[in-house]
Design a protein around this motif. Structure first.
Motif, PDB file in Angstrom:
ATOM      1  N   LEU A  89      48.982  53.537  31.659  1.00  0.00           N
ATOM      2  CA  LEU A  89      48.061  52.762  31.349  1.00  0.00           C
ATOM      3  C   LEU A  89      48.139  51.162  31.878  1.00  0.00           C
ATOM      4  O   LEU A  89      48.351  50.509  30.532  1.00  0.00           O
ATOM      5  CB  LEU A  89      46.951  52.822  30.308  1.00  0.00           C
ATOM      6  N   PHE A  90      47.287  50.573  32.978  1.00  0.00           N
ATOM      7  CA  PHE A  90      46.958  49.349  33.128  1.00  0.00           C
ATOM      8  C   PHE A  90      45.995  49.185  33.179  1.00  0.00           C
ATOM      9  O   PHE A  90      45.363  49.273  33.332  1.00  0.00           O
ATOM     10  CB  PHE A  90      48.061  49.141  34.760  1.00  0.00           C
ATOM     11  N   THR A  91      45.663  47.573  32.203  1.00  0.00           N
ATOM     12  CA  THR A  91      44.625  46.953  32.228  1.00  0.00           C
ATOM     13  C   THR A  91      44.700  45.455  31.970  1.00  0.00           C
ATOM     14  O   THR A  91      45.381  45.074  31.935  1.00  0.00           O
ATOM     15  CB  THR A  91      43.845  47.304  30.798  1.00  0.00           C
ATOM     16  N   ASN A 118      36.574  43.097  33.756  1.00  0.00           N
ATOM     17  CA  ASN A 118      38.199  44.730  33.128  1.00  0.00           C
ATOM     18  C   ASN A 118      38.297  45.676  34.703  1.00  0.00           C
ATOM     19  O   ASN A 118      37.267  46.316  34.786  1.00  0.00           O
ATOM     20  CB  ASN A 118      37.866  45.520  32.189  1.00  0.00           C
ATOM     21  N   TRP A 119      40.018  45.492  35.047  1.00  0.00           N
ATOM     22  CA  TRP A 119      39.885  46.555  35.218  1.00  0.00           C
ATOM     23  C   TRP A 119      41.126  47.369  34.972  1.00  0.00           C
ATOM     24  O   TRP A 119      42.118  47.109  34.563  1.00  0.00           O
ATOM     25  CB  TRP A 119      40.837  45.594  37.146  1.00  0.00           C
ATOM     26  N   ARG A 120      40.974  49.300  35.387  1.00  0.00           N
ATOM     27  CA  ARG A 120      42.033  49.640  34.455  1.00  0.00           C
ATOM     28  C   ARG A 120      42.642  50.674  35.906  1.00  0.00           C
ATOM     29  O   ARG A 120      42.019  51.082  36.903  1.00  0.00           O
ATOM     30  CB  ARG A 120      41.145  50.501  33.665  1.00  0.00           C
ATOM     31  N   HIS A 121      43.813  51.005  35.326  1.00  0.00           N
ATOM     32  CA  HIS A 121      44.868  52.201  36.296  1.00  0.00           C
ATOM     33  C   HIS A 121      45.007  52.901  35.509  1.00  0.00           C
ATOM     34  O   HIS A 121      45.648  52.875  34.530  1.00  0.00           O
ATOM     35  CB  HIS A 121      45.492  51.300  37.489  1.00  0.00           C
ATOM     36  N   ARG A 122      45.024  54.232  35.522  1.00  0.00           N
ATOM     37  CA  ARG A 122      45.582  55.146  34.428  1.00  0.00           C
ATOM     38  C   ARG A 122      46.474  56.701  35.062  1.00  0.00           C
ATOM     39  O   ARG A 122      47.426  56.486  33.763  1.00  0.00           O
ATOM     40  CB  ARG A 122      44.035  56.251  33.999  1.00  0.00           C
TER      41      ARG A 122
END
Length: 769
Positions: free
Chosen positions: A393-395, A381-385
Motif C-alpha cells: 500500500l503506497f499513499t 491524496n493518492w493511493r495504490h493498493r
C-alpha cells in the motif's frame, strides 16, 4: 420547608394524573397488562436454586409490560394523550411512537403458551414433571398474571458414557471424552448438553471432518436408573451421513486472483474448467494469473494450508481473514472440492476479486478552535493498493492549511502550513530475522517520509522533515503493536521576525520553539481494546514509549550540564525518555445511555545532551478533546498565570508531565440526537524550574494545581460523522490564589463579561474519547 412540600405535592399530583389517565383510554372490556409474577413452591429447592430459577423463568415470559418508572408509565401516558398522526413523520408521530409506547393489554398475553415455556425451561434445567397453574389479579383495569410453579427435585448426572465402536470418527471422539463438559454430580442442563455437542463438533472440524455437524451427536438421558438421577449416553446418530464421518486432507491449492463476480452463478463450472494441470505450482500453490498482476509470494504468506495437511477450521478461517486483511481484494471466496482421483481429499480454490488498485481523493475541511483560530485545510491524496505487485500500500498526500486569528491577544498572527506525506506499507515483516504470526491480521513493515513548511505571520517560519521505518502487527482483534525502529525529525527555522526576537529577549523559553531540533530514535506503542465487543464493561488502553538518542548519547558521553553537548551535522541532538498512557473505561448503563471515563498520564525526561524537552515533544492540555473549559494549549504549566505574559500573541503552554481525567454521561435523546454531561480535570507541569514560568515545576503540591471544568453537550450522529458541540465552564482555576481556586462562588451567568471569559464552546467531529 414550604417549597419542598410544594414540590412533593406537585409530584404526587402528576403521579396521580399519569396513573389514572392511562386506564381511561382503554376500551370497554380491555385490561392493561402490568406484568407477571412467578409464585414458586420452594420446598424441594435451596434458596440459591429457587432465586435463580424464579429470575430466569420471569425473563422467559412474553410480552413485557409497558415500561414503568417509580410505578408510573410515562411512555404509555404520552402515547395515550397524543392523537393519531396523519402521516408517519413529524412531531406528533415522533411523540406518539418514539417517545410514547403502545399499551400492552391482557389480550396480548398467551397464558397457556407462557405456561408451556415455564414447563419446558424448567425441564431443560433438570426440574422434570413441573406442574403449573395461573391466577389473574385485576384492580382498576390493571391486571397481573400470577403463575404458580411447583418444581420437583432437580435431577443430577449419575454417569456419563461415550458409546464406543470401531470407526475412525469414534476413535477421535474418544480422545476428548475425558474433557467432557458433562460432569458427574452436576445438574442436568440442556444448555450444557448443547455446548458439549458444539465442543465435539469444534474438535472434529479441527481434525479433518469438514462435513460434520453438531446435530450428528445425540445425548440420550435415562432418568429411570435412580431417584432423581440421570445417566447420559453420548453417541453418533444412526442417521449421520457417511460424508460427515470422513476425514479429509488437502490435495491441490488453487488461487484465482482476478475472479469476476459475474461468474458467481457459474462457480462450479469455473472451478471444474480451471486448467491447473498445465501450471507450474509455486511452493505447492497453483496460481491462475494470466496478466501477472500479483507476485506469488503473497499467497505463500497468507494461505495456511499446505498440500497433505489435515483440514482444520482454524487454518480455513485464518487464510480467508488474512486475504481480506491485505486490503487488496474486495471479495474473497473459497471452495473445497472433493478430488476426482483421490478419496477423502480436497482441492481448495480461492477466488479473489481485486479492489481498484489506484484511487484519488480530494478533501476539504473547515475548522475552528477554542484558541480563537478559524480556517480550513485541503488534502490531495493518492493511493495504490498493489504498488510493487505484492499487495503493498503506497499513499501520497499533499496538503495546505490556513488558520486565521479571529480573536484573542494580538492581531494577524495567522498560521499557514504546506506539506507532503509519503508512506509505503509491505504486508510482511522485512527484517534480518524470521517473523511468524498466527494472527488473522497481516503484519506490516512501514516506511514513511514527510515534509512541512509552517509560517506564523509576524513571528517565524519553520521547515520540518521527518522519516520513519518500523513494523505494525496485531496479536488478535484486541491487541496491536507498533514499533518504529527509527523515527527521525529535523526542524530548522528559515526566518525569525524582529517582533519575535524582541519577545524572546523577555521570554527565553520562546527560543526553544524556533531552535534547530534533531530527534532520532525508536518509538513503541501497545494498544489493547475490547470496545468492539458487545459487553457491558469495556476498556481501551494505549501505552507509548519514545526514546531519542539514548545509545548515541551514552556512547558519545554527551552531558549538557558539564558543557559536553554533542552535535550531528552542526545540530545538537535531543536526548530524552518519554512515555504516555491512555486508559479508557466504558460502562453500558442501558440501550440508550453510557458512562465513559479516561485517564492520561505522561512523563518526559530530558537528560544527557538536552536540558529541555523539544517543544514538539512536550505535552499540552485544553481544547475540544482535552480539558474543554480551557482553550487549547492555554493551561499550565502548574500554577503559572498566562495572564502575566507580555507577548502580543497567545503562547502555547507546554509541560514535561501530564495528568488528565475526563468523565462523561452519554444518553440518546431520540434518533440521531445524543446529549452528554461531563467533567474534565488535569494540567501539565515542568521537570525543571523555568524563571519565565513561575509555579510551573512539578512539586508535592501538584493536586492543588489541577484544573477542573464541567459542562454539557449535544452530539449529532449522522452515521457518516458525529458533530459534537460542548459548552463548558471552569470551576477550578490553578493560577488563582491557592485558597480561591474553586470558582463556584464566582459563577454569574447573568454577567456578560463573565460569560465571555468563562463560557467555552467547542465544536468538533467525533467523540472526545
Amino acid at each position: 420547608m414550604k417549597r419542598p412540600l410544594n414540590k412533593l405535592l406537585l409530584f404526587i399530583a402528576f403521579a396521580f394524573l399519569v396513573s389514572c389517565s392511562n386506564t381511561k383510554y382503554l376500551k370497554k372490556g380491555e385490561l392493561l397488562y402490568v406484568g407477571a409474577k412467578i409464585n414458586l413452591q420452594r420446598d424441594s429447592l435451596s434458596k440459591k436454586q429457587a432465586n435463580l430459577l424464579e429470575t430466569n423463568l420471569k425473563e422467559q415470559l412474553m410480552p413485557k409490560p409497558n415500561k414503568s418508572f417509580l410505578g408510573l408509565r410515562p411512555k404509555l401516558y404520552f402515547y395515550n394523550i397524543t392523537s393519531e398522526p396523519k402521516k408517519e413523520k413529524g412531531f406528533k408521530y415522533w411523540l406518539k411512537y418514539k417517545v410514547g409506547e403502545k399499551p400492552v393489554l391482557l389480550s396480548d398475553v398467551d397464558i397457556d403458551f407462557n405456561r408451556k415455556i415455564i414447563e419446558n425451561y424448567s425441564e431443560n434445567l433438570g426440574y422434570f414433571n413441573v406442574s403449573t397453574s395461573y391466577d389473574t389479579v385485576t384492580k382498576n383495569k390493571k391486571t397481573k398474571v400470577i403463575y404458580n410453579v411447583k418444581p420437583r427435585q432437580q435431577y443430577l448426572i449419575e454417569k456419563v458414557t461415550f458409546q464406543k465402536d470401531s470407526t475412525l470418527i469414534n476413535s477421535e471422539i474418544q480422545k476428548i471424552a475425558a474433557k467432557s463438559l458433562l460432569k458427574v454430580g452436576a445438574p442436568f442442563n440442556l444448555n450444557v448438553i448443547k455446548a458439549e455437542r458444539e465442543r465435539i463438533d469444534s474438535y472434529l472440524k479441527e481434525n479433518g471432518f469438514y462435513y460434520f455437524h453438531p446435530d450428528n451427536i445425540i445425548v440420550q438421558a435415562d432418568s429411570t436408573v435412580n431417584n432423581h438421577k440421570v445417566d447420559l449416553i453420548v453417541k453418533l446418530k444412526e442417521s449421520t451421513p457417511a460424508m460427515a464421518t470422513k476425514q479429509f486432507t488437502i490435495d491441490k491449492i488453487v488461487v484465482i486472483p482476478d475472479y469476476n463476480l459475474r461468474n458467481l452463478g457459474r462457480r462450479s463450472r469455473v472451478v471444474s474448467q480451471t486448467p491447473i494441470d498445465s501450471l507450474t505450482p509455486y511452493k505447492g500453490i497453483y496460481i491462475i494469473d494470466r496478466e501477472e498482476k500479483f507476485k506469488p509470494q503473497i499467497y505463500d504468506r497468507t494461505l495456511y494450508f499446505k498440500k497433505g495437511d489435515l483440514y482444520n477450521r482454524t487454518d480455513h478461517n485464518l487464510s480467508l481473514n488474512r486475504l481480506i486483511n491485505l486490503g487488496t481484494f474486495k471479495f474473497v471466496k473459497n471452495q473445497f472440492v472433493i478430488s476426482d482421483s483421490l478419496n477423502n481429499k480436497f482441492d481448495v480454490y480461492y477466488m479473489l476479486t481485486p479492489n481498484e488498485f489506484k484511487s484519488l481523493r480530494l478533501e476539504t475541511l473547515g475548522k475552528t478552535n477554542s484558541a480563537s483560530y478559524a480556517g480550513g485545510e485541503v488534502n490531495f491524496n493518492w493511493r495504490h493498493r498493489n504498488f510493487l505487485k505484492g499487495a503493498e500500500l503506497f499513499t501520497a498526500s499533499l496538503y495546505g492549511a490556513m488558520d486565521y486569528q479571529v480573536g484573542g491577544r494580538g492581531n494577524g498572527n495567522n498560521i499557514y502550513r504546506v506539506g507532503s506525506k509519503f508512506s509505503l506499507a509491505f504486508p510482511r515483516i522485512i527484517a534480518p530475522f524470521k517473523f511468524t504470526s498466527s494472527s488473522a491480521f497481516v503484519p506490516r513493515t512501514k516506511i514513511g517520509l514527510g515534509y512541512e513548511y509552517q509560517s506564523r505571520t509576524q513571528l517565524y517560519t519553520l521547515h520540518n522533515f521527518n522519516a520513519s521505518f518500523g513494523y505494525l502487527w496485531k496479536e488478535d482483534v484486541k491487541k496491536e503493536h507498533e514499533l518504529n525502529v527509527l523515527e527521525v525529525t529535523y526542524v530548522f527555522p528559515e526566518k525569525i521576525t524582529d517582533k519575535y526576537k524582541e519577545q524572546m529577549a523577555d521570554n527565553p523559553s520562546l527560543a526553544r520553539i524556533v531552535e534547530k531540533q534533531l530527534i532520532f530514535g525508536p518509538t513503541y506503542s501497545y494498544t489493547f481494546t475490547n470496545t468492539m465487543l458487545p459487553l457491558k464493561h469495556t476498556v481501551y488502553y494505549k501505552g507509548q514509549l519514545d526514546l531519542s538518542a539514548n545509545l548515541t548519547g551514552l556512547i558519545s558521553g554527551a552531558n549538557y550540564e558539564k558543557g559536553q553537548q554533542k552535535e550531528i551535522l552542526g545540530v545538537a541532538y535531543s536526548q530524552y525518555v518519554k512515555t504516555e498512557h491512555d486508559i479508557r473505561y466504558y460502562l453500558k448503563l442501558n440501550e440508550k445511555s453510557q458512562f465513559a471515563a479516561r485517564f492520561i498520564a505522561g512523563y518526559a525526561l530530558p537528560y544527557g545532551n538536552s536540558e529541555y524537552m523539544p517543544f514538539s515533544k512536550q505535552f499540552f492540555v485544553g481544547g475540544s478533546n482535552s480539558i474543554r473549559a480551557f482553550r487549547a494549549r492555554t493551561l499550565g504549566p502548574g500554577s503559572y498565570d498566562p495572564r502575566t505574559q507580555t507577548s502580543s500573541f497567545l503562547m502555547d503552554q507546554a509541560g514535561d508531565i501530564k495528568l488528565e481525567f475526563n468523565a462523561e454521561y452519554r444518553a440518546n435523546l431520540f434518533s440521531f440526537l445524543n446529549a452528554a454531561l461531563f467533567v474534565d480535570a488535569g494540567n501539565v507541569w515542568l521537570m525543571r524550574d523555568d524563571p519565565t514560568k513561575p509555579g510551573g515545576k512539578f512539586s508535592n503540591e501538584f493536586l492543588s494545581e489541577v484544573a477542573v471544568g464541567v459542562g454539557a453537550g449535544l452530539r449529532f450522529d449522522f452515521s457518516i460523522l458525529v458533530l459534537r458541540t460542548d459548552l463548558s465552564i471552569p470551576v477550578r482555576v490553578p493560577y488563582y490564589e491557592k485558597n480561591d481556586r474553586w470558582r463556584f462562588d464566582h459563577i454569574e451567568f447573568g454577567d456578560r463579561a463573565w460569560r465571555k471569559d468563562n463560557l467555552i464552546l467547542n465544536i468538533a467531529i467525533g467523540y472526545p474519547f
